[in-house]
Design a protein around this motif. Sequence first.
Motif, PDB file in Angstrom:
ATOM      1  N   ASP A   9      -0.399   2.513   5.141  1.00 12.52           N
ATOM      2  CA  ASP A   9      -0.568   2.337   6.582  1.00 12.52           C
ATOM      3  C   ASP A   9       0.655   2.796   7.383  1.00 12.52           C
ATOM      4  N   GLU A  10       1.660   3.330   6.697  1.00 12.16           N
ATOM      5  CA  GLU A  10       2.855   3.836   7.371  1.00 12.16           C
ATOM      6  C   GLU A  10       2.747   5.343   7.582  1.00 12.16           C
ATOM      7  N   GLU A  11       3.254   5.802   8.712  1.00  6.25           N
ATOM      8  CA  GLU A  11       3.160   7.216   9.092  1.00  6.25           C
ATOM      9  C   GLU A  11       3.810   8.147   8.066  1.00  6.25           C
ATOM     10  N   GLN A  12       4.888   7.712   7.457  1.00  6.35           N
ATOM     11  CA  GLN A  12       5.628   8.560   6.521  1.00  6.35           C
ATOM     12  C   GLN A  12       5.077   8.523   5.096  1.00  6.35           C
ATOM     13  N   PHE A  13       4.003   7.782   4.850  1.00  6.32           N
ATOM     14  CA  PHE A  13       3.488   7.619   3.484  1.00  6.32           C
ATOM     15  C   PHE A  13       3.102   8.957   2.841  1.00  6.32           C
ATOM     16  N   SER A  42      -5.295  11.684   2.991  1.00  7.76           N
ATOM     17  CA  SER A  42      -5.794  10.341   2.755  1.00  7.76           C
ATOM     18  C   SER A  42      -7.243  10.286   3.224  1.00  7.76           C
ATOM     19  N   VAL A  43      -8.157   9.876   2.341  1.00  4.43           N
ATOM     20  CA  VAL A  43      -9.572   9.802   2.685  1.00  4.43           C
ATOM     21  C   VAL A  43      -9.964   8.362   3.007  1.00  4.43           C
ATOM     22  N   LYS A  44      -9.673   7.455   2.090  1.00 11.22           N
ATOM     23  CA  LYS A  44      -9.983   6.035   2.283  1.00 11.22           C
ATOM     24  C   LYS A  44      -8.949   5.249   1.488  1.00 11.22           C
ATOM     25  N   THR A  45      -8.111   4.501   2.190  1.00  8.03           N
ATOM     26  CA  THR A  45      -7.012   3.817   1.512  1.00  8.03           C
ATOM     27  C   THR A  45      -6.894   2.373   1.960  1.00  8.03           C
ATOM     28  N   LYS A  46      -6.227   1.598   1.134  1.00  4.79           N
ATOM     29  CA  LYS A  46      -5.892   0.237   1.520  1.00  4.79           C
ATOM     30  C   LYS A  46      -4.641  -0.206   0.770  1.00  4.79           C
ATOM     31  N   LYS A  47      -3.920  -1.083   1.396  1.00  2.01           N
ATOM     32  CA  LYS A  47      -2.701  -1.650   0.832  1.00  2.01           C
ATOM     33  C   LYS A  47      -3.090  -2.945   0.124  1.00  2.01           C
ATOM     34  N   THR A  48      -2.473  -3.190  -1.015  1.00  2.00           N
ATOM     35  CA  THR A  48      -2.712  -4.427  -1.743  1.00  2.00           C
ATOM     36  C   THR A  48      -1.397  -4.893  -2.346  1.00  2.00           C
ATOM     37  N   VAL A  49      -1.366  -6.111  -2.790  1.00  2.00           N
ATOM     38  CA  VAL A  49      -0.192  -6.661  -3.460  1.00  2.00           C
ATOM     39  C   VAL A  49      -0.641  -7.175  -4.818  1.00  2.00           C
TER      40      VAL A  49
END
Length: 96
Positions: A9-13, A42-49
């Motif tokens: 979700d960060e611009e620099q990813f 990026s097509v479909k992404t999500k952040k997880t822990v």
Amino acid sequence: GKSYYYSCDEEQFIPKLKDNIITMLETFTGVEKEKIPMQIDSVKTKKTVTYAFGSNITANLGIYKISSDPMFLNLLYKLGIGSRRSEGFGMFEIVG
């Protein structure tokens, strides 16, 4: 210093991911960075822990479109992508 891990979700990813992948490919192939074609979207992404090795680790899941020379894509498939590959992270599969 402490390592910093970018999340999707960060611009620099994507730019950082691309730079890390190209650096890794340069190390393993000896091909200069400037000569490694690479496009990542990026097509479909999500952040997880996730909890691993005694700590919480931020991870990115999703679908990414990666275009490059087949030799580089094959090497990425064998090596994995991103950080902590030796700990079981960075695996991906090829979809239609």
